[in-house]
Design a protein around this motif. Structure first.
Motif, PDB file in Angstrom:
ATOM      1  N   ALA A   1       1.842 -34.750 -23.499  1.00 35.59           N
ATOM      2  CA  ALA A   1       0.904 -33.909 -23.932  1.00 35.59           C
ATOM      3  C   ALA A   1      -0.514 -34.455 -23.466  1.00 35.59           C
ATOM      4  N   SER A   2      -0.661 -35.854 -24.020  1.00 35.51           N
ATOM      5  CA  SER A   2      -1.950 -36.522 -23.779  1.00 35.51           C
ATOM      6  C   SER A   2      -2.061 -36.739 -22.082  1.00 35.51           C
ATOM      7  N   SER A   3      -1.011 -36.930 -21.530  1.00 35.09           N
ATOM      8  CA  SER A   3      -1.053 -37.376 -20.136  1.00 35.09           C
ATOM      9  C   SER A   3      -1.016 -35.931 -19.262  1.00 35.09           C
ATOM     10  N   GLY A   4      -1.202 -34.751 -19.812  1.00 34.99           N
ATOM     11  CA  GLY A   4      -1.502 -33.564 -19.201  1.00 34.99           C
ATOM     12  C   GLY A   4      -0.087 -33.071 -18.339  1.00 34.99           C
ATOM     13  N   ARG A   5       0.962 -33.851 -18.516  1.00 37.12           N
ATOM     14  CA  ARG A   5       2.344 -33.290 -18.037  1.00 37.12           C
ATOM     15  C   ARG A   5       3.278 -32.708 -18.984  1.00 37.12           C
ATOM     16  N   VAL A   6       3.619 -31.399 -18.411  1.00 35.40           N
ATOM     17  CA  VAL A   6       4.831 -30.821 -19.333  1.00 35.40           C
ATOM     18  C   VAL A   6       6.349 -30.719 -18.642  1.00 35.40           C
ATOM     19  N   LYS A   7       7.160 -31.233 -19.335  1.00 34.40           N
ATOM     20  CA  LYS A   7       8.257 -31.012 -18.880  1.00 34.40           C
ATOM     21  C   LYS A   7       9.093 -29.886 -18.888  1.00 34.40           C
ATOM     22  N   ILE A   8       9.988 -29.660 -17.744  1.00 31.86           N
ATOM     23  CA  ILE A   8      10.653 -28.305 -18.005  1.00 31.86           C
ATOM     24  C   ILE A   8      11.296 -27.897 -19.164  1.00 31.86           C
ATOM     25  N   GLY A   9      11.963 -28.996 -20.013  1.00 33.57           N
ATOM     26  CA  GLY A   9      12.414 -28.713 -21.274  1.00 33.57           C
ATOM     27  C   GLY A   9      11.407 -28.413 -22.469  1.00 33.57           C
ATOM     28  N   ASP A  10      10.390 -28.380 -22.205  1.00 32.66           N
ATOM     29  CA  ASP A  10       9.120 -28.100 -23.064  1.00 32.66           C
ATOM     30  C   ASP A  10       8.701 -26.393 -23.177  1.00 32.66           C
TER      31      ASP A  10
ATOM     32  N   VAL B   1      13.503 -19.254 -14.625  1.00 36.89           N
ATOM     33  CA  VAL B   1      13.944 -20.409 -13.918  1.00 36.89           C
ATOM     34  C   VAL B   1      15.434 -20.507 -13.454  1.00 36.89           C
ATOM     35  N   VAL B   2      16.384 -20.029 -14.484  1.00 34.83           N
ATOM     36  CA  VAL B   2      17.547 -19.780 -14.230  1.00 34.83           C
ATOM     37  C   VAL B   2      17.909 -18.796 -12.972  1.00 34.83           C
ATOM     38  N   SER B   3      16.837 -17.676 -13.409  1.00 33.99           N
ATOM     39  CA  SER B   3      17.067 -16.358 -12.620  1.00 33.99           C
ATOM     40  C   SER B   3      17.095 -16.766 -10.938  1.00 33.99           C
ATOM     41  N   LEU B   4      16.350 -17.780 -10.599  1.00 28.62           N
ATOM     42  CA  LEU B   4      15.942 -18.357  -9.158  1.00 28.62           C
ATOM     43  C   LEU B   4      17.412 -18.863  -8.604  1.00 28.62           C
ATOM     44  N   LEU B   5      18.211 -19.150  -9.356  1.00 27.99           N
ATOM     45  CA  LEU B   5      19.492 -19.999  -8.774  1.00 27.99           C
ATOM     46  C   LEU B   5      20.290 -18.676  -8.419  1.00 27.99           C
ATOM     47  N   SER B   6      21.401 -19.058  -7.792  1.00 28.81           N
ATOM     48  CA  SER B   6      22.621 -18.227  -7.456  1.00 28.81           C
ATOM     49  C   SER B   6      23.384 -18.349  -8.860  1.00 28.81           C
ATOM     50  N   ALA B   7      24.430 -17.102  -8.794  1.00 29.73           N
ATOM     51  CA  ALA B   7      25.272 -16.960 -10.313  1.00 29.73           C
ATOM     52  C   ALA B   7      25.930 -18.367 -10.515  1.00 29.73           C
ATOM     53  N   ARG B   8      26.527 -18.858  -9.658  1.00 30.38           N
ATOM     54  CA  ARG B   8      27.258 -20.289  -9.838  1.00 30.38           C
ATOM     55  C   ARG B   8      26.473 -21.117 -10.230  1.00 30.38           C
ATOM     56  N   GLN B   9      25.231 -21.508  -9.684  1.00 26.35           N
ATOM     57  CA  GLN B   9      24.287 -22.495  -9.898  1.00 26.35           C
ATOM     58  C   GLN B   9      23.795 -22.426 -11.342  1.00 26.35           C
ATOM     59  N   ALA B  10      23.595 -21.004 -11.514  1.00 26.33           N
ATOM     60  CA  ALA B  10      22.988 -20.758 -13.098  1.00 26.33           C
ATOM     61  C   ALA B  10      23.924 -20.954 -14.238  1.00 26.33           C
ATOM     62  N   VAL B  11      25.279 -20.670 -14.084  1.00 32.84           N
ATOM     63  CA  VAL B  11      26.329 -20.929 -14.886  1.00 32.84           C
ATOM     64  C   VAL B  11      26.416 -22.696 -15.126  1.00 32.84           C
ATOM     65  N   GLN B  12      26.169 -23.405 -13.985  1.00 37.63           N
ATOM     66  CA  GLN B  12      26.259 -24.845 -13.971  1.00 37.63           C
ATOM     67  C   GLN B  12      25.122 -25.270 -14.920  1.00 37.63           C
ATOM     68  N   THR B  13      23.854 -24.792 -15.029  1.00 39.53           N
ATOM     69  CA  THR B  13      22.903 -25.198 -15.993  1.00 39.53           C
ATOM     70  C   THR B  13      23.310 -25.496 -17.545  1.00 39.53           C
TER      71      THR B  13
ATOM     72  N   ALA C   1      25.581 -27.232 -18.389  1.00 40.08           N
ATOM     73  CA  ALA C   1      25.928 -28.472 -19.052  1.00 40.08           C
ATOM     74  C   ALA C   1      24.666 -29.571 -18.779  1.00 40.08           C
ATOM     75  N   LEU C   2      23.503 -29.025 -18.711  1.00 41.91           N
ATOM     76  CA  LEU C   2      22.491 -29.749 -18.912  1.00 41.91           C
ATOM     77  C   LEU C   2      22.265 -30.319 -20.359  1.00 41.91           C
ATOM     78  N   SER C   3      22.210 -29.638 -21.194  1.00 46.79           N
ATOM     79  CA  SER C   3      21.897 -29.859 -22.704  1.00 46.79           C
ATOM     80  C   SER C   3      22.489 -28.801 -23.484  1.00 46.79           C
ATOM     81  N   ARG C   4      22.403 -28.795 -24.673  1.00 49.97           N
ATOM     82  CA  ARG C   4      22.817 -27.760 -25.668  1.00 49.97           C
ATOM     83  C   ARG C   4      21.665 -26.724 -25.666  1.00 49.97           C
ATOM     84  N   ARG C   5      20.540 -26.783 -25.304  1.00 54.24           N
ATOM     85  CA  ARG C   5      19.765 -25.807 -25.337  1.00 54.24           C
ATOM     86  C   ARG C   5      19.843 -24.869 -24.028  1.00 54.24           C
TER      87      ARG C   5
END
Length: 433
Positions: free
Chosen positions: A13-22, A31-43, A45-49
């Motif tokens: 926050a102090s550096s002005g950068r925002v991560k996608i997870g925030d 963001v997930v909608s921009l992917l194909s159905a298969r790629q969306a399902v693969q997300t 595996a990124l994290s619990r969220r």
């Protein structure tokens, strides 16, 4: 002492950068909608969220990628995908887009038909506002189920390269549908009807050659029509503002022997005009409420000339564009249109680059109509190629009927000089072709 995760967030926050997870979950779903159905399902595996975000993504994109080698594999994947999606999550849009020739095993279509109908019905049942289907098959288009669509949410429907039958194009169960597009494919239906559609595009689609498809869209505002097969019959469109109709050489209503609809040859299949709908206008009556109108056709297609026998009044028409089909003796077809267009202000005559393929105007000193028929015209544009001899005849007839030459603009395109054969050979050799 702060936890490490909290310290990382404060540092970002102090550096002005925002991560996608925030980002909030609504944005992550988009963001997930921009992917194909298969790629969306693969997300997942990124994290619990991210594990369940794909289940409620507002856009579903069923497109092939490197993960599918067969149509059967795609069918199985999408079937499980639809079963596992969150049934309570709204679906804003659904895009189905793939070419069957991309799959190794599509050479066996009887066993591996894509389940496009199932996917389409799922999108409708989930309240999708926009649906686009584009499925290319080399031999015959995929035929969508002959079942009506029922949705209070559907606003945009775009069907490409598929075959459509009667019940599917009865949109009485879709009161919110406003934008309707058919591109390529085949419309094998006797009637297309919708009380709510405002914008209709039929681009390169085919109609059955054995009957005329009736188009009933009383709320239509804009129309673009270019097709192959039999000319559809347009019913009343009182709210129509702009319309563009192009009848090319693939239109069924044409004759190789004459520019009209009866060459006198009993063995001519081209003059077999369908009379099942009785006498009357096929196109012009439905277009009579337009303010801006473009009517273009290949010379042998006789539909516009036939419709002039029952020419309606174009009471709102202000801008008219036509091409060579009006060029009979003294331009009587054009005179008929202008006679029935009392407030037309601008007329554009578009001449082709190949005048030898069209009917030439017969030279005559007799005016085709009285001059008052053209008195409301403010400007006439003639678009042609440089050196077109037909322009002189057109100017003569227009001036004979009360249009001052000062109101006529001739817009000429320069002819491209033909290259000598030796020049062409030299270019090919230089390109090492």
């Amino acid at each position: 002492m702060f936890p490490r995760a909290k310290m990382r967030k404060m540092s970002a926050a102090s550096s002005g950068r925002v991560k996608i997870g925030d980002l909030p979950e609504d944005l992550l779903r988009r963001v997930v909608s921009l992917l194909s159905a298969r790629q969306a399902v693969q997300t997942s595996a990124l994290s619990r969220r991210w594990r369940h975000l794909w289940r409620s993504a507002p856009l579903l994109r069923i497109v092939p990628d490197e993960g599918f080698q067969t149509v059967r594999g795609l069918n199985e994947f999408v079937k499980h995908l639809l079963l596992l999606r969150d049934g309570a999550a709204p679906l804003d849009a659904c895009v189905i887009n793939f070419y069957c020739c991309e799959f190794d095993s599509y050479r066996y279509p009887s066993s591996d038909e894509p389940d496009v109908g199932l996917w389409l019905r799922h999108a409708v049942s989930r309240g999708a506002q926009l649906i686009r289907v584009e499925v290319y098959v080399e031999d015959e288009p995929v035929c969508l189920p002959d079942l009506p669509l029922v949705s209070n949410h559907l606003r945009v429907l775009d069907l490409r390269l598929v075959e459509i039958k009667d019940s599917l194009v009865d949109f009485s169960g879709c009161p919110s549908l406003e934008h309707l597009k058919f591109q390529g494919g085949f419309i094998n239906a006797r009637r297309i009807s919708s009380p709510s559609v405002k914008h209709l595009i039929i681009d390169g689609s085919g109609f059955n050659r054995k009957f005329r498809t009736r188009i009933s869209t009383p709320g239509l505002i804009s129309l673009e029509l270019e097709f192959w097969g039999s000319t559809p019959l347009l019913e009343g469109m009182p709210l129509l503002v702009t319309a563009s109709v192009n009848l090319d050489h693939e239109c069924r209503d044409r004759c190789a022997n004459t520019e009209f609809w009866d060459c006198g040859d009993p063995e001519c299949d081209d003059c077999d005009v369908m009379v099942s709908d009785g006498d009357g206008c096929v196109l012009l009556q439905g277009l009579s409420g337009a303010t801006t109108l473009e009517l273009t056709t290949e010379s042998r297609v006789f539909m516009f000339r036939r419709d002039l026998m029952w020419c309606p009044i174009f009471s709102k028409l202000k801008t008219l564009l036509v091409n060579e089909w009006f060029m009979t003796s003294n331009m009587s077809g054009l005179a008929c249109l202008l006679e029935h267009s009392p407030i037309v202000e601008k007329l554009t005559l578009q001449l082709s680059k190949e005048p030898r393929n069209f009917v030439e105007i017969e030279d005559s000193d007799k005016p085709c109509k009285q001059a008052f028929l053209f008195k409301n015209l403010n400007i006439v544009e003639i678009k042609c190629q440089e050196g077109d001899e037909r322009v002189k005849k057109i100017l003569k007839i227009l001036s004979q009927n009360g249009i001052p030459l000062a109101k006529i603009n001739v817009l000429q395109t320069k002819r491209r000089p033909r290259r000598k054969l030796s020049t062409v050979v030299h270019i090919i050799l230089c390109l090492d072709i």
